[in-house]
Motif scaffolding. Structure first.
Motif, PDB file in Angstrom:
ATOM      1  N   ARG A  11       0.835  -1.195   0.000  1.00 36.25           N
ATOM      2  CA  ARG A  11       0.000   0.000   0.000  1.00 36.25           C
ATOM      3  C   ARG A  11       0.873   1.250   0.000  1.00 36.25           C
ATOM      4  N   GLU A  12       0.349   2.319  -0.554  1.00 36.48           N
ATOM      5  CA  GLU A  12       1.103   3.567  -0.670  1.00 36.48           C
ATOM      6  C   GLU A  12       1.143   4.325   0.659  1.00 36.48           C
ATOM      7  N   GLU A  13       1.792   3.719   1.610  1.00 34.86           N
ATOM      8  CA  GLU A  13       2.031   4.331   2.909  1.00 34.86           C
ATOM      9  C   GLU A  13       3.533   4.335   3.131  1.00 34.86           C
ATOM     10  N   PRO A  14       4.122   5.501   3.379  1.00 30.84           N
ATOM     11  CA  PRO A  14       5.575   5.577   3.518  1.00 30.84           C
ATOM     12  C   PRO A  14       6.161   4.581   4.512  1.00 30.84           C
ATOM     13  N   GLU A  15       5.518   4.404   5.673  1.00 25.10           N
ATOM     14  CA  GLU A  15       6.078   3.485   6.659  1.00 25.10           C
ATOM     15  C   GLU A  15       6.057   2.039   6.174  1.00 25.10           C
ATOM     16  N   LEU A  16       5.055   1.666   5.369  1.00 32.82           N
ATOM     17  CA  LEU A  16       5.002   0.304   4.821  1.00 32.82           C
ATOM     18  C   LEU A  16       6.093   0.093   3.784  1.00 32.82           C
ATOM     19  N   LEU A  17       6.334   1.102   2.937  1.00 26.66           N
ATOM     20  CA  LEU A  17       7.407   0.988   1.939  1.00 26.66           C
ATOM     21  C   LEU A  17       8.761   0.908   2.634  1.00 26.66           C
ATOM     22  N   ARG A  18       8.993   1.778   3.596  1.00 25.50           N
ATOM     23  CA  ARG A  18      10.276   1.743   4.314  1.00 25.50           C
ATOM     24  C   ARG A  18      10.472   0.395   5.002  1.00 25.50           C
ATOM     25  N   ALA A  19       9.420  -0.148   5.602  1.00 27.43           N
ATOM     26  CA  ALA A  19       9.530  -1.451   6.268  1.00 27.43           C
ATOM     27  C   ALA A  19       9.853  -2.550   5.257  1.00 27.43           C
ATOM     28  N   ALA A  20       9.233  -2.500   4.083  1.00 23.44           N
ATOM     29  CA  ALA A  20       9.505  -3.506   3.047  1.00 23.44           C
ATOM     30  C   ALA A  20      10.953  -3.415   2.568  1.00 23.44           C
ATOM     31  N   ILE A  21      11.450  -2.203   2.364  1.00 23.34           N
ATOM     32  CA  ILE A  21      12.840  -2.006   1.929  1.00 23.34           C
ATOM     33  C   ILE A  21      13.791  -2.530   3.002  1.00 23.34           C
ATOM     34  N   ILE A  47       2.853  13.257  -8.886  1.00 21.13           N
ATOM     35  CA  ILE A  47       2.616  14.405  -8.013  1.00 21.13           C
ATOM     36  C   ILE A  47       1.222  14.401  -7.386  1.00 21.13           C
ATOM     37  N   ALA A  48       0.478  13.308  -7.548  1.00 24.11           N
ATOM     38  CA  ALA A  48      -0.837  13.207  -6.913  1.00 24.11           C
ATOM     39  C   ALA A  48      -0.652  13.144  -5.388  1.00 24.11           C
ATOM     40  N   PRO A  49      -1.680  13.508  -4.641  1.00 24.17           N
ATOM     41  CA  PRO A  49      -1.546  13.511  -3.184  1.00 24.17           C
ATOM     42  C   PRO A  49      -1.051  12.176  -2.586  1.00 24.17           C
ATOM     43  N   ARG A  50      -1.429  11.036  -3.126  1.00 22.39           N
ATOM     44  CA  ARG A  50      -1.015   9.743  -2.579  1.00 22.39           C
ATOM     45  C   ARG A  50       0.359   9.310  -3.077  1.00 22.39           C
ATOM     46  N   ASP A  51       0.953  10.003  -4.018  1.00 25.15           N
ATOM     47  CA  ASP A  51       2.282   9.647  -4.553  1.00 25.15           C
ATOM     48  C   ASP A  51       3.354  10.108  -3.574  1.00 25.15           C
ATOM     49  N   ARG A  52       3.824   9.169  -2.730  1.00 21.90           N
ATOM     50  CA  ARG A  52       4.785   9.522  -1.687  1.00 21.90           C
ATOM     51  C   ARG A  52       6.000   8.603  -1.669  1.00 21.90           C
ATOM     52  N   THR A  53       6.237   7.903  -2.766  1.00 17.41           N
ATOM     53  CA  THR A  53       7.369   6.979  -2.809  1.00 17.41           C
ATOM     54  C   THR A  53       8.691   7.702  -2.580  1.00 17.41           C
ATOM     55  N   VAL A  54       8.889   8.807  -3.257  1.00 18.89           N
ATOM     56  CA  VAL A  54      10.158   9.536  -3.145  1.00 18.89           C
ATOM     57  C   VAL A  54      10.356  10.037  -1.711  1.00 18.89           C
ATOM     58  N   GLU A  55       9.298  10.538  -1.097  1.00 16.26           N
ATOM     59  CA  GLU A  55       9.401  11.021   0.282  1.00 16.26           C
ATOM     60  C   GLU A  55       9.693   9.863   1.246  1.00 16.26           C
ATOM     61  N   ALA A  56       9.140   8.704   0.958  1.00 15.98           N
ATOM     62  CA  ALA A  56       9.387   7.540   1.815  1.00 15.98           C
ATOM     63  C   ALA A  56      10.826   7.052   1.689  1.00 15.98           C
ATOM     64  N   LEU A  57      11.375   7.091   0.487  1.00 16.95           N
ATOM     65  CA  LEU A  57      12.727   6.587   0.259  1.00 16.95           C
ATOM     66  C   LEU A  57      13.814   7.574   0.667  1.00 16.95           C
ATOM     67  N   ALA A  58      13.550   8.857   0.542  1.00 12.00           N
ATOM     68  CA  ALA A  58      14.586   9.870   0.776  1.00 12.00           C
ATOM     69  C   ALA A  58      15.335   9.684   2.094  1.00 12.00           C
TER      70      ALA A  58
END
Length: 182
Positions: free
Chosen positions: A46-56, A76-87
């Motif tokens: 899911r497009e949640e920064p904490e979930l992406l960071r945990a998966a990485i 740039i849509a409101p839910r597009d936060r991959t870059v912010e999660a990875l940074a």
């Protein structure tokens, strides 16, 4: 002696996709395999920064991959936060990846290419690449950028390749004398 293929874990970032209807993720896996890489795992997150960071972090901790490629969430849509999660995870950024991707995208789609925030960096010695969710973008990135450079990037990021930063050869006597005087 031949090297083992680069091991790649893939992730699709989506609030709506499942493993069954994940067209971009399936395409990503096939293209990576066709490019000679081994795909070790794939998941939809899911497009949640904490979930992406945990998966990485889980993939990095498991030691099961040399690289991670994500698809989705780079717009740039409101839910597009991959870059912010990875940074915050990136120890080093590979700015040239995003720049090259947008340059190639410009040729394919014109000015809309500037809306992409495709990015890459190094996390705990792994190359991590964030791609848009569009199948056309995935194909462009894998065939034109990832396929040609990922093995070299992995070797450099892991410290197992390249000779660029080994000890410099001794300076010629004249150069050494000038350095000591300067």
């Amino acid at each position: 002696m031949s090297r083992s293929p680069v091991r790649v874990a893939t992730l699709t970032l989506s609030d709506t996709r499942t493993l069954d209807d994940d067209e971009g993720g399936h395409l990503l896996g096939e293209l990576l395999k066709n490019a000679g890489f081994t795909v070790t795992s794939h998941a939809v997150v899911r497009e949640e920064p904490e979930l992406l960071r945990a998966a990485i972090e889980q993939i990095a901790g498991a030691g099961s991959a040399d690289a991670i490629v994500t698809t989705g969430g780079t717009g740039i849509a409101p839910r597009d936060r991959t870059v912010e999660a990875l940074a915050p995870l990136f120890e080093k950024t590979l700015d040239g990846f995003g720049e090259a991707f947008r340059r190639l995208s410009w040729d394919a789609i014109g000015p809309n290419a500037i809306l992409s925030r495709a990015a890459a960096g190094v996390v705990r010695g792994l190359v991590v690449i964030a791609l848009p969710g569009s199948p056309k973008a995935v194909e462009l990135a894998v065939t034109r950028l990832i396929g040609p450079v990922l093995a070299h990037a992995v070797a450099l990021a892991s410290g197992k390749g390249g000779h660029h930063h080994r000890h410099a050869p001794p300076a010629k006597d004249g150069a050494r004398d000038e350095e000591q005087r300067g």
